[in-house]
Design a protein around this motif. Sequence first.
Motif, PDB file in Angstrom:
ATOM      1  N   SER A  71       0.817  -1.208   0.000  1.00 37.62           N
ATOM      2  CA  SER A  71       0.000   0.000   0.000  1.00 37.62           C
ATOM      3  C   SER A  71       0.859   1.270   0.000  1.00 37.62           C
ATOM      4  O   SER A  71       1.621   1.522   0.945  1.00 37.62           O
ATOM      5  N   SER A  72       0.741   2.066  -1.032  1.00 37.62           N
ATOM      6  CA  SER A  72       1.465   3.346  -1.093  1.00 37.62           C
ATOM      7  C   SER A  72       0.941   4.301  -0.026  1.00 37.62           C
ATOM      8  O   SER A  72       1.687   5.158   0.470  1.00 37.62           O
ATOM      9  N   ILE A  73      -0.328   4.140   0.340  1.00 42.17           N
ATOM     10  CA  ILE A  73      -0.910   4.993   1.386  1.00 42.17           C
ATOM     11  C   ILE A  73      -0.297   4.676   2.739  1.00 42.17           C
ATOM     12  O   ILE A  73       0.058   5.575   3.508  1.00 42.17           O
ATOM     13  N   GLU A  74      -0.159   3.385   3.029  1.00 45.32           N
ATOM     14  CA  GLU A  74       0.438   2.982   4.306  1.00 45.32           C
ATOM     15  C   GLU A  74       1.902   3.404   4.381  1.00 45.32           C
ATOM     16  O   GLU A  74       2.382   3.814   5.442  1.00 45.32           O
ATOM     17  N   LYS A  75       2.609   3.287   3.256  1.00 46.29           N
ATOM     18  CA  LYS A  75       4.013   3.727   3.241  1.00 46.29           C
ATOM     19  C   LYS A  75       4.099   5.224   3.502  1.00 46.29           C
ATOM     20  O   LYS A  75       4.971   5.693   4.244  1.00 46.29           O
ATOM     21  N   ALA A  76       3.166   5.979   2.918  1.00 46.07           N
ATOM     22  CA  ALA A  76       3.145   7.427   3.122  1.00 46.07           C
ATOM     23  C   ALA A  76       2.886   7.764   4.587  1.00 46.07           C
ATOM     24  O   ALA A  76       3.527   8.659   5.155  1.00 46.07           O
ATOM     25  N   LYS A  77       1.952   7.042   5.199  1.00 44.43           N
ATOM     26  CA  LYS A  77       1.651   7.277   6.624  1.00 44.43           C
ATOM     27  C   LYS A  77       2.870   6.985   7.492  1.00 44.43           C
ATOM     28  O   LYS A  77       3.174   7.713   8.439  1.00 44.43           O
ATOM     29  N   LYS A  78       3.581   5.903   7.157  1.00 44.42           N
ATOM     30  CA  LYS A  78       4.770   5.531   7.926  1.00 44.42           C
ATOM     31  C   LYS A  78       5.855   6.597   7.783  1.00 44.42           C
ATOM     32  O   LYS A  78       6.493   6.988   8.773  1.00 44.42           O
ATOM     33  N   PHE A 147      13.454  14.062  -1.266  1.00 44.44           N
ATOM     34  CA  PHE A 147      14.379  13.371  -2.158  1.00 44.44           C
ATOM     35  C   PHE A 147      13.629  12.194  -2.783  1.00 44.44           C
ATOM     36  O   PHE A 147      13.554  11.107  -2.219  1.00 44.44           O
ATOM     37  N   GLY A 148      13.043  12.421  -3.933  1.00 42.86           N
ATOM     38  CA  GLY A 148      12.256  11.402  -4.612  1.00 42.86           C
ATOM     39  C   GLY A 148      10.765  11.646  -4.456  1.00 42.86           C
ATOM     40  O   GLY A 148      10.269  11.946  -3.365  1.00 42.86           O
ATOM     41  N   VAL A 149      10.035  11.529  -5.574  1.00 47.58           N
ATOM     42  CA  VAL A 149       8.595  11.796  -5.579  1.00 47.58           C
ATOM     43  C   VAL A 149       7.784  10.510  -5.618  1.00 47.58           C
ATOM     44  O   VAL A 149       6.805  10.362  -4.878  1.00 47.58           O
ATOM     45  N   GLY A 150       8.193   9.544  -6.474  1.00 43.27           N
ATOM     46  CA  GLY A 150       7.340   8.379  -6.673  1.00 43.27           C
ATOM     47  C   GLY A 150       5.990   8.843  -7.174  1.00 43.27           C
ATOM     48  O   GLY A 150       5.893   9.597  -8.140  1.00 43.27           O
ATOM     49  N   LEU A 151       4.937   8.445  -6.498  1.00 44.52           N
ATOM     50  CA  LEU A 151       3.599   8.949  -6.818  1.00 44.52           C
ATOM     51  C   LEU A 151       3.209  10.150  -5.952  1.00 44.52           C
ATOM     52  O   LEU A 151       2.103  10.668  -6.062  1.00 44.52           O
ATOM     53  N   GLY A 152       4.123  10.567  -5.073  1.00 45.11           N
ATOM     54  CA  GLY A 152       3.893  11.771  -4.282  1.00 45.11           C
ATOM     55  C   GLY A 152       2.929  11.610  -3.127  1.00 45.11           C
ATOM     56  O   GLY A 152       2.590  12.598  -2.471  1.00 45.11           O
ATOM     57  N   VAL A 153       2.483  10.388  -2.853  1.00 39.86           N
ATOM     58  CA  VAL A 153       1.506  10.186  -1.781  1.00 39.86           C
ATOM     59  C   VAL A 153       2.090  10.614  -0.443  1.00 39.86           C
ATOM     60  O   VAL A 153       1.402  11.215   0.395  1.00 39.86           O
ATOM     61  N   HIS A 154       3.371  10.321  -0.225  1.00 44.07           N
ATOM     62  CA  HIS A 154       4.014  10.692   1.040  1.00 44.07           C
ATOM     63  C   HIS A 154       4.159  12.209   1.162  1.00 44.07           C
ATOM     64  O   HIS A 154       4.209  12.742   2.273  1.00 44.07           O
ATOM     65  N   ILE A 155       4.220  12.903   0.020  1.00 39.57           N
ATOM     66  CA  ILE A 155       4.342  14.362   0.061  1.00 39.57           C
ATOM     67  C   ILE A 155       3.085  14.977   0.670  1.00 39.57           C
ATOM     68  O   ILE A 155       3.152  15.854   1.532  1.00 39.57           O
ATOM     69  N   GLU A 156       1.934  14.496   0.224  1.00 48.61           N
ATOM     70  CA  GLU A 156       0.672  14.989   0.798  1.00 48.61           C
ATOM     71  C   GLU A 156       0.570  14.641   2.275  1.00 48.61           C
ATOM     72  O   GLU A 156       0.146  15.468   3.086  1.00 48.61           O
ATOM     73  N   ALA A 157       0.969  13.411   2.645  1.00 44.15           N
ATOM     74  CA  ALA A 157       0.857  12.974   4.041  1.00 44.15           C
ATOM     75  C   ALA A 157       1.761  13.810   4.950  1.00 44.15           C
ATOM     76  O   ALA A 157       1.350  14.224   6.050  1.00 44.15           O
ATOM     77  N   ILE A 158       2.976  14.059   4.511  1.00 46.62           N
ATOM     78  CA  ILE A 158       3.914  14.839   5.324  1.00 46.62           C
ATOM     79  C   ILE A 158       3.475  16.294   5.399  1.00 46.62           C
ATOM     80  O   ILE A 158       3.554  16.929   6.459  1.00 46.62           O
ATOM     81  N   HIS A 159       2.975  16.829   4.290  1.00 45.74           N
ATOM     82  CA  HIS A 159       2.496  18.212   4.294  1.00 45.74           C
ATOM     83  C   HIS A 159       1.338  18.384   5.275  1.00 45.74           C
ATOM     84  O   HIS A 159       1.274  19.382   6.002  1.00 45.74           O
ATOM     85  N   GLN A 160       0.437  17.429   5.314  1.00 49.69           N
ATOM     86  CA  GLN A 160      -0.694  17.499   6.236  1.00 49.69           C
ATOM     87  C   GLN A 160      -0.215  17.526   7.684  1.00 49.69           C
ATOM     88  O   GLN A 160      -0.839  18.149   8.539  1.00 49.69           O
TER      89      GLN A 160
END
Length: 674
Positions: A71-78, A147-160
């Motif tokens: 899950s890219s969402i779970e990775k972003a949350k982590k 450093f690295g975008v991928g699909l950017g899901v982690h960018i939104e999670a970290i910004h929040q």
Amino acid sequence: MNNIEQKVLQTFQNNLIYLSKKHPEVYKKVDLLNQAIENGTYKEKYALEYKNEGYFDVLDTISNEWLYGSSSIEKAKKMASEINFRKDKGTIETFYNYKFDKKAIEVAEKEDPTVSKFVLMAPVVGFVDDLIDKKTSMKHIFKFIFFGVGLGVHIEAIHQKIEASMYFVIEDNLELFRLSLFVTDFSKIGEESELYFAIMCDDGALKQEFNKFYHNSFIRNNYIKYSLLYPNYREKIAKIQNFIVTQSSQTYLYDKLLQKNLRVIEAVKKKFNFLNVSKHYGDSSVFAKRPIVLVAAGPSLAKEIEWLKKNASHVTVVALFMTSAILCENGIKPDIIVHVDENYKPVKKTLDKIEDKSFFSKSLFLLSPSVEMELFLDITDKSKIFVFEDRTRYRFNKGFLEGFSVGEIGYALSLLFGAKEIYLLGLDLALDPETKTTHAKGHLSSEQNGAKLQKATENDAVSLRGSEFFVKGNFMEKVPTLPLFDMSIHMVNEFTKKLKKHYQKVYNLNNGAYFADTVPIHSKDVELSDIDKKTENSLDEIYHFLLSNSSDVMDGDEKKAFEERKEEAKDKKIKIEQFASQRYPSMDQFQKAFVELAGYLITLQNEKTNEIAQIYIIYLENIGGYIGDFFNTVNLQNPKRNIKKFQKIISTQFLKIIDKYLEFIEKSNYPDIG
């Protein structure tokens, strides 16, 4: 079309509109890729897929591997959960950890501000260090690097989670970045924070984009947090650290710029000839008649000295002053000598190696007006000296050349002079691959460098002269270099882009760094002895050319601007005194007043009179990390008392700068200066 498809298409369109308005260069790259995909000239490597579990992943159609694999969402949350506000975790420091004891601060408070960079730094640094522990937390994360975008899901999670003021987004793979535009709404993040992008950038472009991010609100640079998506992007952390340590504020500090202003004013007053470097002289100048060999002091000079001895009488030899002892030992007399460094000792030590000063009798000198001029007047006539400004603008109608070292300045002059062929010798800007020496034997800095590659980890400090890394080589695939040299590599490439004309050919003879738009060539493949050169006649031509393109007096505009400098400096002093006399009952009020004052001090009110603003910019960048730490630390003890103390300390340093600058200006005895 289902809701998921509608959403991703709408997100993609929103991002394209946002990029086209705010980041047109990134938009152009994405748009070109879109067109290539649509017309079939580019075959996509990656496929975006929506999983039943409710997340997106990317399939590498060649290796048949998934980018996330879960899950890219779970990775972003982590990844978001691992981000914290501590200063000692997951940060890149942007300032040196200087330490000053009480005695050192007391000494600094009594010294003249031009004596050392530490004079005006010590009181500020000492105060903040005593007050704040590095293990404390920040109130707010102002700057953050992905450093690295991928699909950017982690960018939104970290910004929040952190709601940083600015983000710097780095991604080398344009196709992956394009797919992230379907999934991550950068347009929304861009409404709430400032975004900076480095998408599919080479090192030069990466540095250029990072500098925009870095210089915006530079007192917020104290601790830059980051997130690392791809392990192989860790080397980019080292690159960012190199970019930080090679900022001009780290390599040319405020005390040197203060000294430079005094010396340039003296050179104007003493009516030295200021050479016009504001234009390219084209293919009809005297320098177009024969090739230029630019001689620098890199390791390749010693290895190719016999080639230079053979060819020197057939070309125009433009040599950096610090090569003089080596050239003298080999009986090579340069036509032109270039020097820009203000330091006294290296010049004196080099001159001490040359017993017969008649070695310089026929050379012409191109100097920064801020060098130790008396040393040069001991070996040549004033009439043979032509000066040009770099960081100051007192003779602005004659132009300026600004670089990190004399090597790229000599190169820029060679281009401006219009030479059709330029040969670079000793401009390695790299360590010798075998010995790791920085310069040719005979140069003052030819000792073994012994630099070792530093691993890029959290909170690493990178040294200008002690941190080795690799760049593209001229003859080799890669060569070792230092951050100090890397700065000059970028500057050489910048001068090539701005100044090199289509008819000019630049040949790189060195086993050092590769330079853009130059031709790597071994000396054995270059034969210049068939070129006829009558030394005395050619030097006489060059002298009259330089003289006809120089002036020893200020024109009307320059005199007017000189007077305006006084008024601008006096206005800045009044603002500082007003700031110093006010009371600020809260940290927010004090911070607002300080930012307003700092903004006023660094504002370039006129490009022609920007010296004092530049001095304040460099000073504030030197201490900005400490100032930012003072404002951004959680639970600061005794805020009212410490605000008052800090206000007094910083006001005192600001006033010392402006008083010294005004002293320089008033010593010039205007209007006699013109």
